[in-house]
Design a protein around this motif. Structure first.
Motif, PDB file in Angstrom:
ATOM      1  N   ASN A 203       1.616   1.705  -4.001  1.00 34.25           N
ATOM      2  CA  ASN A 203       0.358   1.611  -4.846  1.00 34.25           C
ATOM      3  C   ASN A 203      -0.054   2.822  -5.571  1.00 34.25           C
ATOM      4  OD1 ASN A 203      -1.731   0.051  -6.183  1.00 34.25           O
ATOM      5  ND2 ASN A 203      -3.046   0.547  -4.596  1.00 34.25           N
ATOM      6  N   ASN A 204       0.217   2.864  -6.762  1.00 35.54           N
ATOM      7  CA  ASN A 204      -0.438   3.718  -7.507  1.00 35.54           C
ATOM      8  C   ASN A 204       0.689   5.042  -7.407  1.00 35.54           C
ATOM      9  OD1 ASN A 204      -3.128   2.932  -8.291  1.00 35.54           O
ATOM     10  ND2 ASN A 204      -3.901   3.663  -6.329  1.00 35.54           N
ATOM     11  N   SER A 205       2.030   4.903  -7.304  1.00 38.42           N
ATOM     12  CA  SER A 205       2.954   5.731  -7.198  1.00 38.42           C
ATOM     13  C   SER A 205       3.622   5.819  -8.719  1.00 38.42           C
ATOM     14  CB  SER A 205       4.190   5.246  -6.212  1.00 38.42           C
ATOM     15  OG  SER A 205       3.491   5.093  -4.855  1.00 38.42           O
ATOM     16  N   ASP A 206       3.836   7.035  -8.890  1.00 39.93           N
ATOM     17  CA  ASP A 206       4.625   7.328 -10.281  1.00 39.93           C
ATOM     18  C   ASP A 206       6.107   7.081  -9.961  1.00 39.93           C
ATOM     19  OD1 ASP A 206       2.568  10.194 -11.143  1.00 39.93           O
ATOM     20  OD2 ASP A 206       2.271   7.845 -11.592  1.00 39.93           O
TER      21      ASP A 206
ATOM     22  N   HIS B 279       0.635  -1.221   0.137  1.00 36.71           N
ATOM     23  CA  HIS B 279       0.142  -0.134   0.000  1.00 36.71           C
ATOM     24  C   HIS B 279       0.778   1.181  -0.202  1.00 36.71           C
ATOM     25  CE1 HIS B 279       0.628  -0.488   4.455  1.00 36.71           C
ATOM     26  NE2 HIS B 279       0.502   0.840   4.229  1.00 36.71           N
TER      27      HIS B 279
END
Length: 87
Positions: free
Chosen positions: A40-43, A37
């Motif tokens: 998650n969704n990190s560039d 988590h």
């Protein structure tokens, strides 16, 4: 209500989100473990040393949402290793 209407018609420019989390060294050559988590969704992901306060670029090697597990590898050329780990 006005703020919602303005946000829908003129969405704000994207902001760079950042967060701080804990990771632990697995090996002296730059492998780290953290929670899924966290990344998650990190560039992009960076690791910051607690001793010298340098920030290092890392790649995600493995991630598993079900186990909430992520393995990272420091790939920054400035990184010279952790030295001897205390375990």
């Amino acid at each position: 209500i006005q703020e919602v209407a303005d946000a829908q018609n003129n969405p704000p420019a994207p902001r760079q989100a950042s967060s701080i989390a804990t990771g632990f060294a697995l090996t002296s050559n730059g492998y780290l473990v953290t929670n899924y988590h966290v990344v998650n969704n990190s560039d992009s992901v960076e690791a910051e040393s607690m001793t010298d306060l340098h920030k290092y670029k890392v790649d995600i090697v493995y991630k598993n949402a079900d186990l909430d597990l992520c393995i990272l590898k420091i790939v920054d050329e400035k990184f010279k290793g952790f030295g001897r780990l205390p375990y």
